[in-house]
Design an enzyme around this catalytic site. Sequence first.
Site, short mmCIF file in Angstrom:
data_model
loop_
_atom_site.label_atom_id
_atom_site.label_comp_id
_atom_site.label_asym_id
_atom_site.label_seq_id
_atom_site.Cartn_x
_atom_site.Cartn_y
_atom_site.Cartn_z
N GLY A 49 -29.65 -4.24 -0.29
CA GLY A 49 -29.50 -3.19 0.72
C GLY A 49 -30.62 -2.16 0.68
CE LYS A 62 -19.18 -5.41 -0.43
NZ LYS A 62 -19.76 -4.21 -1.03
CE LYS A 117 -28.34 -9.14 -1.47
NZ LYS A 117 -27.81 -8.29 -2.47
CE LYS A 122 -28.43 -7.13 -7.19
NZ LYS A 122 -28.07 -7.32 -5.77
P1 ADP Z 1 -28.58 -4.59 -4.04
O1 ADP Z 1 -28.43 -3.61 -2.94
O2 ADP Z 1 -29.98 -5.06 -4.24
O3 ADP Z 1 -27.57 -5.71 -3.97
P2 ADP Z 1 -27.03 -3.37 -6.20
O4 ADP Z 1 -26.98 -1.87 -6.22
O5 ADP Z 1 -25.83 -4.12 -5.70
O6 ADP Z 1 -28.34 -3.76 -5.39
O7 ADP Z 1 -27.38 -3.93 -7.66
C1 ADP Z 1 -28.55 -3.49 -8.33
C2 ADP Z 1 -28.19 -2.38 -9.32
O8 ADP Z 1 -27.48 -2.94 -10.43
C3 ADP Z 1 -29.36 -1.70 -9.97
O9 ADP Z 1 -29.83 -0.63 -9.19
C4 ADP Z 1 -28.79 -1.22 -11.33
O10 ADP Z 1 -28.55 0.16 -11.29
C5 ADP Z 1 -27.48 -1.96 -11.44
N1 ADP Z 1 -27.22 -2.61 -12.73
C6 ADP Z 1 -25.99 -2.65 -13.30
N2 ADP Z 1 -26.02 -3.33 -14.44
C7 ADP Z 1 -27.28 -3.77 -14.62
C8 ADP Z 1 -27.92 -4.55 -15.62
N3 ADP Z 1 -27.24 -5.04 -16.66
N4 ADP Z 1 -29.23 -4.82 -15.51
C9 ADP Z 1 -29.92 -4.34 -14.45
N5 ADP Z 1 -29.37 -3.58 -13.45
C10 ADP Z 1 -28.06 -3.30 -13.52
MG MG Z 2 -25.35 -5.43 -3.99
#
Ligand code: ADP
Ligand code: MG
Length: 308
Positions: A13, A128, A209, A271
Site C-alpha cells: 500500500g 481485518k 493481497k 508476506k
Molecule cells: P504493505 O503495505 O507493503 O503490505 P505492511 O505494513 O502490511 O506493508 O507490512 C510491512 C510492515 O511490516 C513493515 O513496515 C514493518 O513495520 C512490519 N513488520 C512487522 N514485523 C516485521 C518483521 N519481522 N520484519 C520486517 N518487518 C516487519
Molecule cells: Mg499489508
Amino acid sequence: MGSAPLIVVALGGNALLRKGQRGTVEEQWETVSHAANQLARIARDGVRLVLTHGNGPQVGMILEAFEQLPRDKPRPTLDVATAMTQGWLGYMIAHSIERALGWERRAVAIVSRVIVSRDDPAFKNPTKFIGSYYTEEEARRLMREKGWIMKPDPRRGWRRVVPSPEPRHIIEYERIREAAERGYIVVAVGGGGIPVDENLDPVEAVVDKDLASSLLARQIGADKLVILTDVPGVAINYGKPGEKWLREVSAGDLLKLYEEGHFPPGSMGPKVLAAIRFTIETGRPSAIGLLEEAYEVYKGDKGTQVLP
Ligand code: ADP
Ligand code: MG
C-alpha cells in the site's frame, strides 16, 4: 517473449500512498510513478511481468466518501469497492509503467476475482480492519443499524472488521498468464482480488493481497515471487534487541520461524507465508524487500531471499 522468465511483483500500500499523504490525485501520480520507475528496471531485463497491489488506503477513502452521503443514498458493497480500486489503481499503475518504459511496452489491468470458501473459519472471526474510525457509541449504533461487526482498533477508536478468508482460486489466471506471455505487463488481483464464493456470488470480505499474489504466482507458473514493501526484508526480533535481518533463508527454516510466531498477522506474517507457500510448492525462489531496491531484490542481491 514466450520463454522469458515470468515474475510476479506484489506492491504494498505504501507504494501507492505514503504515510502522511492526504491522497490528492497529484500525490498519487507522484507515488505511483516512483514505484513504476523501480519496476521499469525489472521490466528492462526482458522478463514477463505481472504486478499485484494492495488497496487498503484506497478502499478506506471510498468507504469514507460514501459515508458522507445522506443516509438514503446507496452505498457500494465491499466487493464493489474493491473492484473500484482495481480500476483506479490499475489505470494509474499501467499508465505509469508504460510511461516509465518510454511507451515502448504495453500494460493492461485485469479486473480479477478470487474464490473463497463460505466455510472458511475467517467468517466466524472477522479480523481485518477497514474504513473510518468511530467512537464506541457510534460503533454500537452502526452495528445495530447496518449489521456491521465492529471492534476497537489497537491504534485508536472503533472500526469495522470484515473476514479475511483464504484465497482458493484466481478466476482470471489464464487470461493473466496469456496477456503476460504476449508481452503485456499485467496488473492483476488488486487488493487481493474481488472475493466470490464457490457459486460465484459476491462475498463481503477482503482477501490478503500477499496471499492472493502467491496463489496467482503458483497458478500461472511464475519463476519468482517478489514482494515489495517499506522495509528492507524480513527480520527476526523486529524492532527489539537482537534484531537480525534475514539475507537468505530456506523456505523450511522460514516456516519454522513463522510457526514460532516471529511475524505479526496483518503485516509481515502474510508476506512470509506467501513466500513460503510459493517456494515450497514450486521449488522456486521468492523474495521480500524494499520498493527502492526492487531490481536488486528481484536479482537476488538484496532483501530477504527465500530459497527452496
Ligand atoms: P504493505 O503495505 O507493503 O503490505 P505492511 O505494513 O502490511 O506493508 O507490512 C510491512 C510492515 O511490516 C513493515 O513496515 C514493518 O513495520 C512490519 N513488520 C512487522 N514485523 C516485521 C518483521 N519481522 N520484519 C520486517 N518487518 C516487519
Ligand atoms: Mg499489508
